[in-house]
Design an enzyme around this catalytic site. Structure first.
Site, short mmCIF file in Angstrom:
data_model
loop_
_atom_site.label_atom_id
_atom_site.label_comp_id
_atom_site.label_asym_id
_atom_site.label_seq_id
_atom_site.Cartn_x
_atom_site.Cartn_y
_atom_site.Cartn_z
N LYS A 78 -15.35 -1.25 9.48
CA LYS A 78 -13.89 -1.28 9.28
C LYS A 78 -13.21 -0.30 10.24
O LYS A 78 -13.73 0.80 10.47
CB LYS A 78 -13.60 -0.91 7.82
CG LYS A 78 -12.16 -1.06 7.36
CD LYS A 78 -12.07 -0.72 5.87
CE LYS A 78 -10.67 -0.84 5.32
NZ LYS A 78 -10.61 -0.49 3.87
N SER A 153 -8.22 -3.80 1.17
CA SER A 153 -7.89 -3.72 2.58
C SER A 153 -9.04 -4.03 3.54
O SER A 153 -8.81 -4.21 4.73
CB SER A 153 -7.34 -2.32 2.89
OG SER A 153 -8.31 -1.34 2.62
N SER A 177 -10.76 -1.83 -2.36
CA SER A 177 -10.72 -2.50 -1.06
C SER A 177 -12.04 -3.03 -0.53
O SER A 177 -12.05 -3.75 0.46
CB SER A 177 -10.13 -1.56 -0.01
OG SER A 177 -8.74 -1.56 -0.14
N1 GLN Z 1 -4.87 -2.10 -2.76
C1 GLN Z 1 -5.02 -0.70 -3.02
C2 GLN Z 1 -3.97 0.07 -2.27
O1 GLN Z 1 -3.20 -0.52 -1.62
C3 GLN Z 1 -6.40 -0.25 -2.68
C4 GLN Z 1 -6.63 -0.13 -1.26
C5 GLN Z 1 -7.97 0.47 -0.91
O2 GLN Z 1 -8.89 0.47 -1.72
N2 GLN Z 1 -8.04 1.03 0.30
O3 GLN Z 1 -3.88 1.24 -2.35
#
Ligand code: GLN
Length: 485
Positions: A78, A153, A177
């Site tokens: 990532k 994400s 994410s």
């Molecule tokens: N969707 C969550 C956020 O926007 C989690 C994102 C993540 O785990 N990086 O914070």
């Protein structure tokens, strides 16, 4: 095709001299480019670096050297995880041209085990999002349907694995994410206990919640990666003294007799799509057929996890992202003659996307002197109550079970104008991060023709249990293979 094999199969073939690393990597790169055209899963494909490394590994093999347990396995990382000499953007304009001078510990350890980085995957800017639509480089689309979200994400990593570009990819999981995009693309996503994988070289979003995780198509591959990357890292003060035993855990086969599995009442009824409810039901049946005992269990404060998370995460983000000022770090906008304050405002205004700016505003507000007790202080108290719920539950049961997400992948654009609806997507996943425990999302079938997953959660440091369970289930669960259709 070699590149859609599992990681352990590729490593085994290479060990036995069947095929070259260059061949494996070339095929993975070809596939990456095709997937990129369709799904926009990558921010950078590092072809030259990957080919050079493949050749170097083949030369080592020719000299009779033995590569590590992931010898010859192509991987995707990532793009919020630093890779030496390979641009790392966090999907933000503010880091558009950032080339790290060092690699994150997790990347270094994967490479030490013989893996080859072929691409950096797309994500929501700084990890902030649940759909991959918040990337400065455009959205990634779902591996099964180009009109739908990849999840987020770590959407790019999920699509890379689900489409068979690579057998293993790294993501980060601050509030789900890794688990959620895995579920939405029909693969496995694993986030260990906070502190079991080093955060050194991982671009910070919310430091008390951030954890690196792994996306793959079977439990054995995750186990190989965990054993390779785990263990204490002195560069990360929160890294735990640890001896990872994941490979050992997945080699135990058999049934689930004696396992007590708790169905989280608050997440297993209202608000889920019919397809997700059905998938959950089928999973329960499967678990029972394998001998597990399932009982419903209440975690009364879990419904407040979203509220607590969306104070804690932006609060930490507002502090972590203060370093991108266009002076010490990041893109600088405007003439030098603007002066420091104006230059910083302009650079941050242009460099950060709308969701990141929103989070910085929420976080700064929640932390401001007059509101600290009302918001941040309260969110921390709720976090403690949730942790206590889990502690109580784990006195009775071995693992907890819930859906990974309330429904399957929605259409690109469907929720982007409604940030609160987007935040509610994380209802099932954020509690694990607030509490610091590990979780795994496992494919559980389809809802409205799209994959969905269920999530298992284990007590702190009992992550091996999750992979053991996944290995036992994988004997019967077909992992989605969209590239075959
Ligand atoms: N969707 C969550 C956020 O926007 C989690 C994102 C993540 O785990 N990086 O914070």
């Amino acid at each position: 095709m070699l590149s859609v094999m599992f990681a352990y199969e590729i490593a085994e073939n290479i060990r036995q001299g069947k095929g070259s690393v260059l061949d494996v990597v070339t095929k993975a790169l070809t596939r990456a480019k095709a997937v990129q055209e369709k799904h926009n899963a990558f921010i950078t494909i590092c072809e030259a670096e990957a080919l050079a490394r493949a050749k170097a590994l083949d030369e080592r093999l020719a000299r009779g050297e033995v590569l590590g347990p992931l010898g010859g396995v192509p991987v995707v990382v990532k793009d919020n995880i630093c890779t030496k000499g390979v641009r790392t953007t966090a999907a933000s304009r503010i880091l558009e041209n950032f080339v790290p001078p060092y690699s994150a510990t997790v990347v270094e350890r994967l490479e030490h085990a013989g893996a080859i980085l072929i691409a950096k995957s797309n994500l929501d800017e700084f990890g902030m999002g649940s759909s991959n639509e918040n990337s400065a480089f455009g959205p990634t689309s779902n591996a099964w349907d180009e009109s739908r979200i990849a999840g987020g994400s770590s959407g790019g990593s999920a699509v890379a694995v689900a489409t068979g570009v690579v057998p293993l990819a790294l993501g980060t999981d601050t509030g789900g994410s890794v688990r959620q995009p895995a579920a939405l693309n029909g693969i496995l996503g694993f986030k260990p206990t906070y502190g079991r994988l080093s955060r050194y070289g991982v671009i910070a979003y919310a430091s008390s919640l951030d954890q690196v995780g792994i996306l793959a198509r079977n439990a054995k591959d995750i186990a190989l990666a965990m054993n390779a990357m785990g263990g204490q890292d002195l560069h990360d003060a929160t890294s735990l003294v640890d001896e990872p035993k994941f490979v050992e855990a997945v080699s135990k086969t058999g049934d689930l007799k004696g396992w007590k599995i708790g169905l989280i009442r608050e997440l297993c009824s209202e608000g889920n799509s019919q397809g997700v409810q059905d998938a959950l039901q089928q999973m329960c049946q499967k678990l029972e057929d394998l001998g597990a005992e399932i009982r419903e269990i209440s975690l009364p404060h879990v419904p407040y996890a979203i509220a607590s998370y969306y104070i804690v995460a932006p609060a930490e983000a507002s502090s972590n992202l203060a370093r991108y000022d266009g002076i010490l770090y990041g893109h600088r906008e405007g003439e030098n003659s603007l002066g420091q304050a104006k230059s910083m405002m302009k650079s941050r205004g242009v460099g950060f996307g709308p969701e990141v700016r929103r989070r910085i505003l929420i976080g700064s507000y929640a932390l401001s002197a007059g509101y600290y007790d009302a918001y941040y202080g309260k969110a921390l108290k709720v976090r403690r109550l949730i942790a206590n719920d889990f502690k109580e539950a784990f006195k009775e049961i071995d693992v907890l079970l819930s859906p990974t997400a309330p429904h399957s992948a929605f259409k690109i654009g469907e929720k982007s104008a409604d940030p609160l609806a987007m935040y509610l997507e994380d209802i099932d996943t954020v509690a694990a991060n607030l509490v610091g425990i590990g979780g795994i999302s496992i494919p559980a079938g389809f809802s409205e023709g799209m994959p969905c997953g269920v999530q298992f959660l284990a007590p702190v440091m009992a992550d091996e249990r999750l992979l053991e369970l996944a290995a036992i289930l994988n004997q019967e669960i077909e992992v989605a293979q969209p590239w075959l259709s």
